[in-house]
Motif scaffolding. Structure first.
Motif, PDB file in Angstrom:
ATOM      1  N   UNK A 164       1.220  -1.217  -0.210  1.00  0.00           N
ATOM      2  CA  UNK A 164      -0.500  -0.176   0.298  1.00  0.00           C
ATOM      3  C   UNK A 164       0.265   1.007   0.081  1.00  0.00           C
ATOM      4  N   UNK A 165       1.938   1.353   0.020  1.00  0.00           N
ATOM      5  CA  UNK A 165       3.185   2.367   0.609  1.00  0.00           C
ATOM      6  C   UNK A 165       3.421   2.321  -0.460  1.00  0.00           C
ATOM      7  N   UNK A 166       3.649   1.863  -0.930  1.00  0.00           N
ATOM      8  CA  UNK A 166       4.342   1.860  -1.953  1.00  0.00           C
ATOM      9  C   UNK A 166       3.343   1.982  -3.703  1.00  0.00           C
ATOM     10  N   UNK A 167       2.232   1.949  -3.455  1.00  0.00           N
ATOM     11  CA  UNK A 167       1.885   2.390  -4.017  1.00  0.00           C
ATOM     12  C   UNK A 167       1.140   3.786  -4.444  1.00  0.00           C
ATOM     13  N   UNK A 168       0.820   4.287  -2.919  1.00  0.00           N
ATOM     14  CA  UNK A 168       0.907   5.390  -2.454  1.00  0.00           C
ATOM     15  C   UNK A 168       2.194   6.046  -3.076  1.00  0.00           C
ATOM     16  N   UNK A 169       3.407   5.865  -3.296  1.00  0.00           N
ATOM     17  CA  UNK A 169       4.294   7.023  -3.269  1.00  0.00           C
ATOM     18  C   UNK A 169       4.140   6.556  -4.768  1.00  0.00           C
ATOM     19  N   UNK A 170       4.438   5.872  -5.482  1.00  0.00           N
ATOM     20  CA  UNK A 170       4.293   5.833  -6.655  1.00  0.00           C
ATOM     21  C   UNK A 170       3.314   6.205  -7.624  1.00  0.00           C
ATOM     22  N   UNK A 171       2.101   6.395  -6.852  1.00  0.00           N
ATOM     23  CA  UNK A 171       0.615   7.600  -7.297  1.00  0.00           C
ATOM     24  C   UNK A 171       0.987   9.220  -7.242  1.00  0.00           C
TER      25      UNK A 171
END
Length: 321
Positions: free
Chosen positions: A93-100
């Motif tokens: 989830x953290x990775x997806x948020x940072x990527x977004x």
């Protein structure tokens, strides 16, 4: 472009850019205008926020084995047990948020460069109108940049093979392994650095070309490559001079940050304070490109409600017949 060979100079377009910067920001001075153009410049290059994370083990002064956390047992998954599912989910989830966030900021910057260019070309403080007007070009530039990112990652993967394969082939020979590490690391850095430099050279000219011709990123990419291949000496001199300018501007930025007690380091605020630097560098690029012909002149065909933004030519007017 016409059939004649254009005369490409470095210092003349810089002088024109300096005069244009004075005209836009100081003739007359308008704080409101600074704030609006500064906002456009912030969207074009100031949307790269810096999150000042500081880790307690930075610099090697923090020893994990001697810490109280390690002596108390540490996390179970660090001792060979399976990682809990909720930790894996949290990491994803953290990775997806940072990527977004990175994607959104990249999209804003791709639109912002056209917005800032329009402010310099028209000497105006419009935001909404050019934001909508250059939506196709901005979106095309955004998608093309991410295509280049994927290509760059592929190049990094290939370059990694140049670093790993010599080590594997060296076997257990320590001396040969050390030589292989040096050679592999040199090849890796050379490939990645060369790819990054080539992209910077090409992308530097893409936005003005897309702005002038209202074309998509692929066509601007081909035009940039063609321009660099046709005039390599002039463009190399331009980039060398641009590097010197960047070093000087960096020194000015550091001094300004110190004199303002780090206020100039704040997002947007620092862009407004250092706005003459951003306008000068953008104007220099546009003035340099216009030497290659009307196809690269962003002021060609622009309706001016006041005198043209650049000083008139030194050439005498034609004699009457």
């Amino acid at each position: 472009m016409n059939g004649t060979e254009p005369k490409i100079e470095i210092f003349k377009p810089f002088g024109e850019a300096f005069e244009l910067t004075k005209k836009i920001l100081f003739q007359p001075f308008d704080l409101g205008k600074w704030c609006v153009i500064g906002f456009a410049a912030f969207l074009a290059g100031g949307a790269n926020f810096s999150f000042g994370f500081r880790f307690p083990f930075r610099g090697g002064n923090w020893n994990f084995r001697s810490s109280s956390y390690a002596s108390s047992g540490g996390a179970p998954f660090l001792q060979g047990e399976h990682m809990p599912w909720w930790i894996i989910a949290l990491i994803v989830v953290v990775f997806l948020i940072i990527f977004l966030v990175v994607v959104v900021l990249s999209w804003i910057k791709a639109r912002g460069v056209f917005l800032f260019t329009d402010c310099v070309v028209h000497n105006r403080t419009a935001i909404v109108e050019p934001w909508k007007e250059f939506r196709p070009e901005g979106n095309s530039f955004f998608l093309f940049k991410w295509l280049i990112v994927l290509l760059f990652l592929a190049i990094v993967a290939v370059a990694s093979l140049a670093f790993i394969l010599p080590i594997i082939l060296a076997g257990k020979d320590a001396n040969l392994r050390n030589v292989s590490v040096i050679i592999g690391l040199g090849l890796f850095c050379a490939i990645v650095f060369s790819a990054a430099i080539v992209w910077c050279l090409i992308a530097h000219f893409m936005v003005p070309i897309m702005y002038r011709r209202r074309c998509r990123a692929m066509l601007a990419f081909r035009e940039s490559v063609s321009l660099i291949m046709t005039y390599p000496a002039a463009i190399i001199l331009y980039f060398l001079f641009l590097i010197l300018l960047a070093i000087g501007c960096g020194i000015i930025g550091c001094v300004t940050t110190c004199l303002t007690c780090c206020i100039a380091a704040l997002p947007y605020v620092g862009t407004v304070i250092l706005l003459p630097i951003f306008v000068l560098l953008r104007s220099f690029l546009l003035c340099f490109l216009r030497q290659f012909g009307s196809d690269y002149d962003v002021w060609a065909g622009v309706q001016q409600s006041e005198p043209p933004p650049l000083p008139p030519s030194d050439e005498p007017p034609p004699l009457p017949a």
